[in-house]
Design a protein around this motif. Structure first.
Motif, PDB file in Angstrom:
ATOM      1  N   LEU A  82       0.952  -1.401  -0.096  1.00  0.00           N
ATOM      2  CA  LEU A  82       0.078  -0.014  -0.139  1.00  0.00           C
ATOM      3  C   LEU A  82       0.934   1.435  -0.163  1.00  0.00           C
ATOM      4  CD1 LEU A  82      -2.773  -1.040   2.599  1.00  0.00           C
ATOM      5  CD2 LEU A  82      -2.907  -0.708  -0.454  1.00  0.00           C
ATOM      6  N   LYS A  83       1.811   1.310   0.768  1.00  0.00           N
ATOM      7  CA  LYS A  83       2.531   2.344   0.768  1.00  0.00           C
ATOM      8  C   LYS A  83       3.321   2.766  -0.783  1.00  0.00           C
ATOM      9  CE  LYS A  83       6.706   2.215   3.538  1.00  0.00           C
ATOM     10  NZ  LYS A  83       7.407   2.129   4.471  1.00  0.00           N
ATOM     11  N   TYR A  84       4.178   2.155  -0.768  1.00  0.00           N
ATOM     12  CA  TYR A  84       4.508   2.336  -2.486  1.00  0.00           C
ATOM     13  C   TYR A  84       3.694   2.407  -3.969  1.00  0.00           C
ATOM     14  CZ  TYR A  84       9.025   1.085  -1.561  1.00  0.00           C
ATOM     15  OH  TYR A  84      10.669   0.598  -1.302  1.00  0.00           O
ATOM     16  N   GLU A  85       2.166   1.619  -3.404  1.00  0.00           N
ATOM     17  CA  GLU A  85       0.901   1.938  -3.819  1.00  0.00           C
ATOM     18  C   GLU A  85       0.288   3.255  -4.355  1.00  0.00           C
ATOM     19  OE1 GLU A  85      -3.815   0.221  -4.204  1.00  0.00           O
ATOM     20  OE2 GLU A  85      -2.796  -1.127  -4.146  1.00  0.00           O
TER      21      GLU A  85
ATOM     22  N   SER B 222       9.094  14.879   2.468  1.00  0.00           N
ATOM     23  CA  SER B 222       8.438  16.124   3.806  1.00  0.00           C
ATOM     24  C   SER B 222       7.735  15.823   4.549  1.00  0.00           C
ATOM     25  CB  SER B 222       7.799  17.368   3.659  1.00  0.00           C
ATOM     26  OG  SER B 222       6.670  17.288   2.500  1.00  0.00           O
ATOM     27  N   ALA B 223       7.490  16.101   5.563  1.00  0.00           N
ATOM     28  CA  ALA B 223       5.905  15.693   6.956  1.00  0.00           C
ATOM     29  C   ALA B 223       4.698  15.663   6.049  1.00  0.00           C
ATOM     30  CB  ALA B 223       6.307  16.222   8.207  1.00  0.00           C
ATOM     31  N   LYS B 224       5.142  17.516   5.396  1.00  0.00           N
ATOM     32  CA  LYS B 224       3.637  16.597   4.406  1.00  0.00           C
ATOM     33  C   LYS B 224       3.409  15.808   3.604  1.00  0.00           C
ATOM     34  CE  LYS B 224       0.303  20.056   1.702  1.00  0.00           C
ATOM     35  NZ  LYS B 224       0.589  20.980   1.065  1.00  0.00           N
ATOM     36  N   GLU B 225       4.192  15.196   2.786  1.00  0.00           N
ATOM     37  CA  GLU B 225       4.439  14.023   1.980  1.00  0.00           C
ATOM     38  C   GLU B 225       3.964  12.646   2.837  1.00  0.00           C
ATOM     39  OE1 GLU B 225       6.240  15.826  -1.308  1.00  0.00           O
ATOM     40  OE2 GLU B 225       7.620  14.580   0.101  1.00  0.00           O
ATOM     41  N   THR B 226       4.424  12.473   3.824  1.00  0.00           N
ATOM     42  CA  THR B 226       4.679  11.677   4.955  1.00  0.00           C
ATOM     43  C   THR B 226       2.894  11.307   5.310  1.00  0.00           C
ATOM     44  OG1 THR B 226       6.929  12.071   5.327  1.00  0.00           O
ATOM     45  CG2 THR B 226       5.890  10.202   6.609  1.00  0.00           C
ATOM     46  N   GLY B 227       2.821  12.814   5.793  1.00  0.00           N
ATOM     47  CA  GLY B 227       1.356  12.416   6.689  1.00  0.00           C
ATOM     48  C   GLY B 227       0.588  12.407   5.321  1.00  0.00           C
ATOM     49  N   ARG B 228       0.238  12.653   4.248  1.00  0.00           N
ATOM     50  CA  ARG B 228      -1.116  12.698   2.795  1.00  0.00           C
ATOM     51  C   ARG B 228      -0.171  10.824   2.380  1.00  0.00           C
ATOM     52  NH1 ARG B 228      -4.930  12.878   0.811  1.00  0.00           N
ATOM     53  NH2 ARG B 228      -5.089  13.981  -0.642  1.00  0.00           N
ATOM     54  N   ILE B 229       0.889  10.239   2.524  1.00  0.00           N
ATOM     55  CA  ILE B 229       1.146   8.744   2.170  1.00  0.00           C
ATOM     56  C   ILE B 229      -0.292   8.184   3.559  1.00  0.00           C
ATOM     57  CG2 ILE B 229       2.835   7.222   1.959  1.00  0.00           C
ATOM     58  CD1 ILE B 229       4.817   8.921   1.083  1.00  0.00           C
ATOM     59  N   GLY B 230       0.683   8.146   4.585  1.00  0.00           N
ATOM     60  CA  GLY B 230      -0.314   7.957   5.787  1.00  0.00           C
ATOM     61  C   GLY B 230      -1.703   7.441   5.138  1.00  0.00           C
ATOM     62  N   GLY B 231      -2.290   9.043   5.392  1.00  0.00           N
ATOM     63  CA  GLY B 231      -3.749   9.252   6.133  1.00  0.00           C
ATOM     64  C   GLY B 231      -4.522   8.158   4.222  1.00  0.00           C
TER      65      GLY B 231
ATOM     66  N   ILE C 260      -2.824   5.588   3.627  1.00  0.00           N
ATOM     67  CA  ILE C 260      -2.967   4.308   3.292  1.00  0.00           C
ATOM     68  C   ILE C 260      -4.160   4.170   4.189  1.00  0.00           C
ATOM     69  CG2 ILE C 260      -1.728   2.176   4.760  1.00  0.00           C
ATOM     70  CD1 ILE C 260       1.376   4.367   3.516  1.00  0.00           C
ATOM     71  N   THR C 261      -4.141   4.436   5.627  1.00  0.00           N
ATOM     72  CA  THR C 261      -5.177   4.684   6.322  1.00  0.00           C
ATOM     73  C   THR C 261      -6.844   4.269   5.563  1.00  0.00           C
ATOM     74  OG1 THR C 261      -4.281   5.682   7.958  1.00  0.00           O
ATOM     75  CG2 THR C 261      -6.520   4.887   8.875  1.00  0.00           C
ATOM     76  N   LYS C 262      -7.384   4.734   4.822  1.00  0.00           N
ATOM     77  CA  LYS C 262      -7.906   5.189   3.961  1.00  0.00           C
ATOM     78  C   LYS C 262      -8.964   3.816   3.226  1.00  0.00           C
ATOM     79  CE  LYS C 262     -10.390   8.377   0.605  1.00  0.00           C
ATOM     80  NZ  LYS C 262     -11.077   9.608   0.139  1.00  0.00           N
ATOM     81  N   LYS C 263      -7.229   2.981   2.636  1.00  0.00           N
ATOM     82  CA  LYS C 263      -7.549   2.097   1.587  1.00  0.00           C
ATOM     83  C   LYS C 263      -7.614   1.264   3.138  1.00  0.00           C
ATOM     84  CE  LYS C 263      -4.967   3.852  -2.431  1.00  0.00           C
ATOM     85  NZ  LYS C 263      -4.991   2.918  -3.216  1.00  0.00           N
TER      86      LYS C 263
ATOM     87  N   LEU D 112     -10.580  -1.581   2.370  1.00  0.00           N
ATOM     88  CA  LEU D 112     -10.571  -3.525   1.940  1.00  0.00           C
ATOM     89  C   LEU D 112     -11.396  -3.641   3.852  1.00  0.00           C
ATOM     90  CD1 LEU D 112      -6.682  -2.983   1.423  1.00  0.00           C
ATOM     91  CD2 LEU D 112      -8.353  -3.976   0.096  1.00  0.00           C
ATOM     92  N   GLU D 113     -10.916  -3.418   4.364  1.00  0.00           N
ATOM     93  CA  GLU D 113     -11.863  -4.340   5.530  1.00  0.00           C
ATOM     94  C   GLU D 113     -13.176  -4.143   5.384  1.00  0.00           C
ATOM     95  OE1 GLU D 113     -10.243  -5.635   8.173  1.00  0.00           O
ATOM     96  OE2 GLU D 113      -7.979  -5.580   7.640  1.00  0.00           O
ATOM     97  N   MET D 114     -13.859  -3.222   5.006  1.00  0.00           N
ATOM     98  CA  MET D 114     -15.507  -3.079   4.783  1.00  0.00           C
ATOM     99  C   MET D 114     -15.774  -3.354   3.439  1.00  0.00           C
ATOM    100  SD  MET D 114     -16.129   1.399   5.023  1.00  0.00           S
ATOM    101  CE  MET D 114     -17.452   1.072   4.214  1.00  0.00           C
TER     102      MET D 114
END
Length: 55
Positions: free
Chosen positions: A8-11, A31-40, A42-45, A49-51
């Motif tokens: 998911l991180k690479y995707e 940057s922190a902004k880019e990392t945060g965007r990726i993390g957000g 990933i969480t959404k995806k 997937l769980e749903m």
């Protein structure tokens, strides 16, 4: 679970157009902004997937 997270991180990084920067300079170059965007995203995806599994 760890493999899914990596995938998911690479995707997400690819979707955001950051994959070339990561390949060239590594994950620490983000940057922190880019990392945060990726993390957000990933969480959404992961939630989506769980749903899907629950249906």
């Amino acid at each position: 679970m760890k493999d899914i997270d990596e995938k998911l991180k690479y995707e997400v990084a690819t979707e955001l157009g950051l994959i070339e920067k990561i390949k060239k300079y590594g994950w620490k170059s983000l940057s922190a902004k880019e990392t945060g965007r990726i993390g957000g995203l990933i969480t959404k995806k992961k939630k989506m997937l769980e749903m899907e599994k629950g249906q």
